[in-house]
Each structure stands twice: as C-alpha cells, then as structure tokens.
Design a protein around this motif. Structure first.
Motif, PDB file in Angstrom:
ATOM      1  N   TRP A 138       0.833  -1.210   0.000  1.00  0.00           N
ATOM      2  CA  TRP A 138       0.000   0.000   0.000  1.00  0.00           C
ATOM      3  C   TRP A 138       0.863   1.252   0.000  1.00  0.00           C
ATOM      4  N   GLN A 177     -13.124   8.242  -3.805  1.00  0.00           N
ATOM      5  CA  GLN A 177     -13.174   7.845  -2.391  1.00  0.00           C
ATOM      6  C   GLN A 177     -12.937   9.037  -1.469  1.00  0.00           C
ATOM      7  N   THR A 202     -18.317  -0.935  -5.926  1.00  0.00           N
ATOM      8  CA  THR A 202     -17.934  -1.564  -4.645  1.00  0.00           C
ATOM      9  C   THR A 202     -17.258  -0.553  -3.721  1.00  0.00           C
ATOM     10  N   LEU A 203     -16.728   0.533  -4.302  1.00  0.00           N
ATOM     11  CA  LEU A 203     -16.051   1.550  -3.487  1.00  0.00           C
ATOM     12  C   LEU A 203     -16.984   2.692  -3.094  1.00  0.00           C
ATOM     13  N   GLY A 300      -7.731   2.084   6.820  1.00  0.00           N
ATOM     14  CA  GLY A 300      -8.606   1.291   5.956  1.00  0.00           C
ATOM     15  C   GLY A 300      -9.776   2.091   5.405  1.00  0.00           C
ATOM     16  N   LYS A 301      -9.885   3.370   5.794  1.00  0.00           N
ATOM     17  CA  LYS A 301     -11.000   4.190   5.273  1.00  0.00           C
ATOM     18  C   LYS A 301     -10.793   4.535   3.813  1.00  0.00           C
ATOM     19  N   HIS A 303      -9.627   2.917   0.644  1.00  0.00           N
ATOM     20  CA  HIS A 303      -9.398   1.531   0.226  1.00  0.00           C
ATOM     21  C   HIS A 303      -8.310   1.464  -0.832  1.00  0.00           C
ATOM     22  N   GLU A 305      -6.267  -1.736  -1.299  1.00  0.00           N
ATOM     23  CA  GLU A 305      -6.097  -3.113  -1.814  1.00  0.00           C
ATOM     24  C   GLU A 305      -6.857  -3.338  -3.138  1.00  0.00           C
ATOM     25  N   PRO A 306      -8.121  -2.901  -3.253  1.00  0.00           N
ATOM     26  CA  PRO A 306      -8.844  -3.168  -4.510  1.00  0.00           C
ATOM     27  C   PRO A 306      -8.245  -2.462  -5.721  1.00  0.00           C
TER      28      PRO A 306
END
Ligand code: ZN
Ligand code: ZN
Length: 338
Positions: A138, A177, A202-203, A300-301, A303, A305-306
């Motif tokens: 990340w 995001q 999904t986001l 983690g707010k 995102h 990884e995706p």
C-alpha cells in the motif's frame, strides 16, 4: 543490482547497475514495490522530462537497509513510503510552505535514481514510516493518494455537495473515495470501462455513467439536476477537460488533475466561466497531504487493496507499461527484488 534505465525516448532497458551510494543525509532503501504511473508513460514517450541514464519510478515503498551518519529518525529495518518530490527549502515558495511550486524541485529519479531498481538512495526527509499493520504494498500508493488528497484540499469539497469524477483509473477511484470521505452527498463517475465502473460501485460511487452509452454531459446534468458543485478531470484528455465546463453548475469548481501534454490546447467558452462564475483549479503533487493520507490508508477508510490489480516482477516492466497504456489494469506494482 537490476534496474530499468532510460536510454531516451521509447528506449528503457533492464540492466545491471551498481547500487547507489548514500550521502550523509540519505537512506539506502531496498525497494519492495514501485507503482506504474501515467507519468512513467509520459517519460517513456518523452513528454515528461527524464534524463538519459536515469532510473524511472517514483511510487515507492521499501525497507531501510543502511543510513548515512546524519540520519536521525530512521533506522535499519524500518518500512517506509516515498515522497518523490525533492525541493530546495530555500526559495520563496518553500518558505511559504508551497513546496510543490518550488522552481528548483525535481523528481527523485533525477537524484540518485528512481524506484524501478532493487535499491534506491533517498534523502531521509523524503520518507514516511509505514504504520505497523499496514501492508508494504500500500505504501507504493502513498504518492498518488497524497496527490488526490491535495486535489480535495484544492477543491474544498463540503459536506452535502455533488461531485463528478471524469476517468476511473487509480487516480479517479482515489479522488472518488476522497470525495466520499469529505462528505459529498453524491459522487458520479464517468468512465467507459465496465470493470472500472463495477469496481467504483464496490467503493461507494453513487452513480456511474458509461460515456460510450449516453451523452456524458446530458447524463450528468440530468442526474445532478443542473450540474455538479465540483468536477474533477482525471482522464487527461482534451475532450473531458472541455466537458468539465458543461458539467459544473453555476458557482461550481473545476479541478484539472489529469496530465495533458504541455502543448495541448482546449477550446472553452470564456462567457460561460464569466456568466456562471466558475472556478478553475489546478492540482499538482501532494503538499501537506502525506501525513493525513498515510493515516487514511492505514485506517482502511481509504481503500487501497482493490486498486492494486497486478504485482509483476521487474522482467515484466515493459508488459506493465503496455498494460497501463491499454488501460487493462488499475494500479500495477513492480517488485524489483526476488
Ligand atoms: Zn505517480
Ligand atoms: Zn524551493
């Protein structure tokens, strides 16, 4: 060490190089991941400066393996992420805190080499410690994500506002995001690729629009009831730049985030800017945004990884450039080491 070296336009080669020597204020980094970015493509084709002999790559995470005698805050073994924009700290802009506008600034690839290499020498002040528990991969997205947080700072998105994002690559999906995290009531994404629109759903995107299917301007005006408060241009195309001026509502702000070629010109209506009191904002790099962005990522707010669609070894660097160019990926990370 193995490194990607520029030998001029459309001529990057993977070759053996000596690891860089560290100065007293430098850290030697074992590069874990280096992200492929639109800037790398511009450098490959010569539309963004890269000196021949330089090693490209600026979206970097890694582990400290050696430190110079004047390095005080980082120790061997610490995991770090890079701010690749090196500035002078002495000019009017640096003294004013506008480091990103420093006329003496340069990319880390023009220091002692960039991140598409097994090792990198980096001034200590360019590095941020990756919090425990946050994956090293990340960290390679700290730079693009910080640029996006700066974009939100520039736009001053307020709770309850409507935001449109043009372009759903890694940058568009990060901006989207960040707009949600800033309290935007609805965020619309205009993006022709189905896979990217699906990922955006999904986001948390409110609505996604396929510009191949409908007229994007009409769709945005209809969905927003007359235009958006803020429009982010994240595609870097003359056509989408022009569309921003049609999609912003009276009093709206337009943020030019995508990278166009320096010689590109776009026709706009000055009357429209005047009559609707539109504000046009540029956004470059991520000044003052790195510490906040790192916290958003680690929490983690935001995102991350995706967004990492591929992790490839250095041997596949040229494939990675092609995949990025063909928009077959979101974010590709190169792993220079074993
Ligand atoms: Zn980048
Ligand atoms: Zn300066």
């Amino acid at each position: 060490m193995k490194a990607v070296v520029s030998h001029g336009i459309e001529n990057f080669q993977i070759e053996e190089r000596d690891p860089p020597e560290i100065g007293v204020s430098d850290v030697l980094l074992e590069v874990a991941y280096c992200g492929i970015c639109g800037t790398d493509i511009h450098q490959y084709y010569g539309s963004w400066e890269l000196n021949p002999g330089s090693i490209p790559g600026h979206e970097v995470s890694g582990t400290v393996i050696d430190v110079g005698s004047h390095v005080h805050h980082l120790k061997v073994g610490v995991r770090v992420a890079l701010d690749p924009c090196v500035v002078c700290l002495n000019c009017e802009y640096c003294h004013d805190g506008s480091y990103h506008l420093c006329p003496n600034r340069f990319g880390i690839f023009h220091y002692k080499g960039g991140g598409f290499a097994e090792y990198m020498a980096v001034p200590e002040r360019q590095l941020y410690r990756i919090p425990d528990g946050m994956p090293l991969a990340w960290g390679a997205l700290l730079e693009p994500a910080s640029c996006c947080v700066h974009g939100l700072d520039r736009a001053t998105v307020k709770p309850g506002e409507t935001v449109v994002v043009l372009g759903g690559g890694a940058i568009g999906l990060l901006i989207m995001q960040c707009a949600i995290l800033s309290g935007a009531l609805s965020v619309l994404l205009v993006e022709p690729r189905t896979s990217r629109r699906t990922l955006a759903q999904t986001l948390g995107v409110t609505t996604s629009i396929d510009p191949a299917d409908v007229d994007a301007v009409e769709a945005v005006l209809s969905e927003t009831g007359g235009g958006a408060d803020v429009v982010f241009e994240c595609a870097g195309l003359p056509k989408t730049v022009a569309q921003c001026f049609e999609m912003a509502k009276p009093g709206g702000r337009i943020v030019l985030f995508g990278v166009n070629k320096p010689e590109t010109r776009v026709e706009i209506s000055p009357y429209r800017v005047f009559r609707n009191e539109l504000t046009i904002l540029g956004s470059v790099m991520g000044p003052k945004a790195y510490p906040r962005t790192l916290k958003l990522m680690a929490s983690g707010k935001l995102h991350i990884e995706p967004l990492i669609s591929h992790i490839l070894p250095m041997d596949r660097f040229h494939d990675a450039l092609k995949m990025h160019e063909a928009q077959e990926a979101i974010k590709i990370l190169i792993r220079p080491g074993k």
